[in-house]
Design a protein around this motif. Structure first.
Motif, short mmCIF file in Angstrom:
data_model
loop_
_atom_site.label_atom_id
_atom_site.label_comp_id
_atom_site.label_asym_id
_atom_site.label_seq_id
_atom_site.Cartn_x
_atom_site.Cartn_y
_atom_site.Cartn_z
N ARG A 312 40.66 137.54 -2.21
CA ARG A 312 39.57 138.09 -3.03
C ARG A 312 39.26 137.15 -4.20
O ARG A 312 38.09 136.87 -4.50
N CYS A 315 37.42 133.90 -3.01
CA CYS A 315 36.00 134.12 -2.69
C CYS A 315 35.17 134.24 -3.97
O CYS A 315 34.03 133.77 -4.01
N ARG A 316 35.74 134.88 -5.00
CA ARG A 316 34.98 134.97 -6.27
C ARG A 316 34.84 133.58 -6.90
O ARG A 316 33.78 133.24 -7.42
N GLU A 317 35.89 132.77 -6.86
CA GLU A 317 35.83 131.42 -7.45
C GLU A 317 34.81 130.55 -6.73
O GLU A 317 34.09 129.77 -7.37
N GLN A 318 34.76 130.65 -5.40
CA GLN A 318 33.83 129.82 -4.63
C GLN A 318 32.41 130.39 -4.62
O GLN A 318 31.49 129.72 -4.13
N ALA A 319 32.25 131.58 -5.18
CA ALA A 319 30.92 132.20 -5.27
C ALA A 319 30.24 132.31 -3.91
O ALA A 319 29.05 132.01 -3.76
N TYR A 320 31.04 132.71 -2.91
CA TYR A 320 30.45 132.90 -1.57
C TYR A 320 29.50 134.09 -1.59
O TYR A 320 29.68 135.05 -2.34
N ASP A 321 28.52 134.01 -0.74
CA ASP A 321 27.57 135.12 -0.56
C ASP A 321 28.34 136.31 0.02
O ASP A 321 28.83 136.26 1.15
N THR A 322 28.48 137.38 -0.76
CA THR A 322 29.25 138.55 -0.32
C THR A 322 28.63 139.23 0.89
O THR A 322 29.28 140.02 1.56
#
Length: 461
Positions: A312, A315-322
């Motif tokens: 989790r 994914c926040r650090e890489q700023a992936y499209d949720t």
């Protein structure tokens, strides 16, 4: 030039000779004492035996048949109370000293009689309260010079033979003990001549110094071979992958210098050079990372990592499209709802594990459908932790599934983009192996791919 074996054998021979000389000196020192004690014991035995063979009758000594005036080198004499010789014949060399030597009952002593030394023992045989006779025993003391001469004569004969045997035996033992060192030297020489780092000494396991030295050399050769192979691989990979972008950059520069380009053409040329430079930068960075991992120069400090929270946060650090990258629990359930207090932990290096996951996710986004999705999940299975990255792309045909782990291999190079180098999945497998795990792939054409990282689980307390 003397070898180490010959030098050690020579020193051992000299030490043996020195100890042998010390032994001879010690034997000479104690031989006289032993000889005197032996003679004194013999003197006392003969005199006391003769004493038992003498009886007094009417104040006069009477000798039984067992009395011997001379026996085993011991002469026996009978003296009156007033020290007058009654029986026995004195040796000529002792006659002058006999008159001056007082009688001492039961005392063995040394008496000098000119050039000859004697051991003397007197025993008193009483007839009544006032009368009796003296029994005197006399034996010539052993000559030190004679015994010393005999001992030295034997030593002069025996010592050279003993030293020769010691030298031959020492050299044989040392040569046998140094045999592993000869093997180490021969292997090192063979490696130097043939430049073959795959050779190993291969000594039998043991606890002695040479066995440990051989084992350390084998480990050293193994590390050198890995470093050399990694360097060769890096050189080959770099020359292979950088040749194309360098050629494109060189061609673009030559074209720009040769022809008078418009501003629009010049901008297009600069964009092309930038893209190729970025590709070269990515390739070099990935090659260096893989080389450091292979050589062990990039240290992987392990720590406890709770995977669900880790994914989790990543994914926040890489700023992936949720909407496209989804972190799910087991069986596709929502991660937030499924985790609860059930924590799945592994020993991992967070930076390397991040690189592994990012490579898999970006690979899925790159090769998946244009608006497709990627699912990240964690679950337990048979004492293992499975970290899975699944996409809904076109999948990978069976004939390509083993080859994708090879460097620079691309299933469809046209879809890889300008920055694709074919190094992402090989690096993923390398990071998995560094963590004591392995990678597997499940894929069917038209049904997407599931890349699974298998890691040993650690219990959480």
């Amino acid at each position: 030039m003397k070898t180490v074996k010959a030098k050690i054998a020579a020193w051992m021979t000299l030490l043996t000779a020195f100890l042998a000389v010390l032994l001879v000196v010690f034997m000479i020192a104690i031989s006289s004492s032993v000889a005197v004690r032996t003679a004194a014991g013999q003197l006392e035995d003969v005199v006391r035996n003769n004493l038992g063979q003498v009886r007094m009758e009417q104040g006069k000594p009477q000798m039984d048949s067992g009395f011997r005036f001379y026996h085993n080198g011991v002469s026996t004499f009978i003296y009156s109370k007033k020290e007058a010789l009654l029986a026995g014949q004195l040796p000529v060399s002792f006659a002058s000293a006999a008159s001056s030597e007082p009688f001492r009952n039961g005392v063995v002593r040394m008496v000098d009689a000119g050039e000859v030394r004697y051991l003397l023992l007197d025993l008193w045989l009483a007839a009544d309260w006032e009368n009796g006779v003296w029994i005197r025993g006399l034996v010539e003391a052993p000559e030190n010079s004679r015994s010393t001469y005999n001992l030295l004569k034997v030593a002069m004969i025996v010592l050279p033979v003993f030293m020769a045997l010691a030298a031959a035996g020492s050299y044989w033992i040392i040569r046998r003990a140094f045999r592993p060192l000869d093997s180490i030297n021969a292997t090192a020489a063979a490696i130097n001549e043939a430049r073959d780092l795959s050779r190993r000494i291969g000594l039998a396991p043991g606890q002695d110094e040479f066995s440990r030295l051989g084992s350390e050399f084998d480990h050293l050769f193994e590390r050198l071979e890995r470093s050399f192979e990694a360097e060769k691989q890096f050189t080959a990979d770099a020359s292979h992958e950088l040749r194309t972008p360098v050629s494109i950059i060189k061609g673009a520069c030559d074209y720009a210098l040769k022809y008078d380009e418009t501003e629009e053409d010049r901008q297009e040329t600069l964009d092309m050079i930038k893209r190729q430079a970025e590709k070269m930068s990515v390739v070099i960075s990935q090659l260096l990372s893989m080389t450091r991992l292979e050589q062990g120069t990039e240290q992987a400090g392990m720590e406890r990592v709770e995977l669900r929270g880790f994914l989790r946060g990543l994914c926040r650090e890489q700023a992936y499209d949720t909407g496209r990258v989804l972190v799910t629990g087991a069986n596709g359930t929502d991660m937030e709802l499924s985790c609860g207090t059930d924590r799945i932990c592994v020993q991992a290096n967070p930076a390397l594990l991040s690189r592994l996951v990012i490579n898999l996710v970006e690979n899925a986004l790159k090769y998946g459908r244009t608006d497709g999705r990627v699912w990240l999940s964690v679950q337990r299975c048979k004492q293992e932790v499975l970290l899975q990255v699944t996409d809904d792309g076109d999948g990978i045909a069976a004939e390509h599934q083993e080859k994708i782990w090879q460097r620079f291999y691309q299933v469809d190079s046209a879809r890889s983009g300008d920055l694709g180098a074919g190094l992402g999945l090989p690096m993923v497998r390398q990071i998995a192996q560094l963590h004591g795990g392995y990678m597997t792939l499940a894929s069917e054409p038209g049904r997407g791919c599931t890349f699974t990282l298998h890691l040993p689980e650690i219990l959480y307390f």
